[in-house]
Write a protein that holds these residues in place. Sequence first.
Motif, PDB file in Angstrom:
ATOM      1  N   PRO A  43      42.074  30.927  36.425  1.00  4.98           N
ATOM      2  CA  PRO A  43      42.050  30.127  35.186  1.00  4.98           C
ATOM      3  C   PRO A  43      41.160  28.901  35.382  1.00  4.98           C
ATOM      4  N   ASP A  46      41.492  25.315  33.996  1.00  9.87           N
ATOM      5  CA  ASP A  46      42.537  24.417  34.479  1.00  9.87           C
ATOM      6  C   ASP A  46      42.017  23.427  35.521  1.00  9.87           C
ATOM      7  N   GLN A 122      44.012  37.979  40.068  1.00  6.02           N
ATOM      8  CA  GLN A 122      44.418  37.276  38.854  1.00  6.02           C
ATOM      9  C   GLN A 122      45.888  36.909  38.981  1.00  6.02           C
ATOM     10  N   TYR A 123      46.255  35.749  38.475  1.00  7.73           N
ATOM     11  CA  TYR A 123      47.667  35.395  38.408  1.00  7.73           C
ATOM     12  C   TYR A 123      48.327  36.208  37.293  1.00  7.73           C
ATOM     13  N   THR A 124      49.586  36.591  37.518  1.00 10.42           N
ATOM     14  CA  THR A 124      50.276  37.391  36.511  1.00 10.42           C
ATOM     15  C   THR A 124      50.877  36.547  35.397  1.00 10.42           C
ATOM     16  N   GLY A 125      51.027  35.264  35.625  1.00  9.44           N
ATOM     17  CA  GLY A 125      51.615  34.411  34.602  1.00  9.44           C
ATOM     18  C   GLY A 125      51.028  33.015  34.623  1.00  9.44           C
ATOM     19  N   GLU A 126      51.606  32.132  33.826  1.00 12.05           N
ATOM     20  CA  GLU A 126      51.168  30.748  33.783  1.00 12.05           C
ATOM     21  C   GLU A 126      51.529  30.052  35.099  1.00 12.05           C
ATOM     22  N   ILE A 127      50.661  29.149  35.533  1.00 11.32           N
ATOM     23  CA  ILE A 127      50.872  28.447  36.786  1.00 11.32           C
ATOM     24  C   ILE A 127      51.287  26.999  36.519  1.00 11.32           C
ATOM     25  N   ASP A 128      52.323  26.566  37.236  1.00 14.69           N
ATOM     26  CA  ASP A 128      52.745  25.179  37.181  1.00 14.69           C
ATOM     27  C   ASP A 128      51.971  24.428  38.268  1.00 14.69           C
ATOM     28  N   TRP A 129      50.957  23.695  37.871  1.00 13.47           N
ATOM     29  CA  TRP A 129      50.084  23.021  38.829  1.00 13.47           C
ATOM     30  C   TRP A 129      50.701  21.756  39.400  1.00 13.47           C
ATOM     31  N   THR A 221      50.397  37.922  41.808  1.00 16.76           N
ATOM     32  CA  THR A 221      49.050  38.246  41.366  1.00 16.76           C
ATOM     33  C   THR A 221      48.936  39.726  41.010  1.00 16.76           C
TER      34      THR A 221
END
Length: 258
Positions: A43, A46, A122-129, A221
Amino acid sequence: MEKKTLILPVAGESTRYQGMPPKWMLEHPSGYMMLTEAIRGLPLDDFDDILVVGLQKHERYKGFSRFIDECSDAYNWPSDNIHVVLLTRENGSQPGDVARGLKKAGVTTGGILIKDCDGSYQYTGEIDWTQNHVAVGDLHNAGRIHAGNKSYVHVDGRNTVGNIVEKRVISHLFCCGGYYFCDAGEYLSAYDSIKDKEGLYVSHVIYQMLLDEHVFFMAETKQYQDWGTKEDWYQYLHSLSCDKTIVIDVDDTLTKNN
């Protein structure tokens, strides 16, 4: 929110690609370099900056300037937000190269994602940065990979990493080459505490931080591609090839000059 920087360490000697230019410059069928394709699934919106940490002697290949141009073309990424730090010599370890690159670039705060150049995911979901994480894949559905070349994590019921081990299979969850630290300063502090040890990997920095009671989460991922060795790269290229052959007669060359 503090800035986030994508770190691409390419200061190694590519010993698994003997007799070839630095592996990260190899050309993908897309026409871009391996390094450019290695970040395709991320992403990118981001992040605020991209930092490439390379070797000064590799500048003669013109790959660093090409990467900047390719990111502009492929991802519409502003060239002013790509920074290249060139080291005069290889440190001998990826975490050491990252630490030297961060200090040289003045990146001592904010989040950093250290991304290997020889693979993609690829990440499978939203990432909490706001949280540290390790990008992981599952051996059960990873396809063809060299299991002995990976690092592995043991994860508890809260999806937090309890242990991380290099080159030893302790679970079905392997590291995909993406390691996120929500504070660059914490990374540098942990690295400095173990920098005199030999054979360091980023996993050792994470292990030290686990001992210091920092928390890392598992980030699942998909679509992982492994380009760690020359054989992996050629196998990947072969998987993209088609079965058809197109013969083109240019200016009657085939008929007149056969």
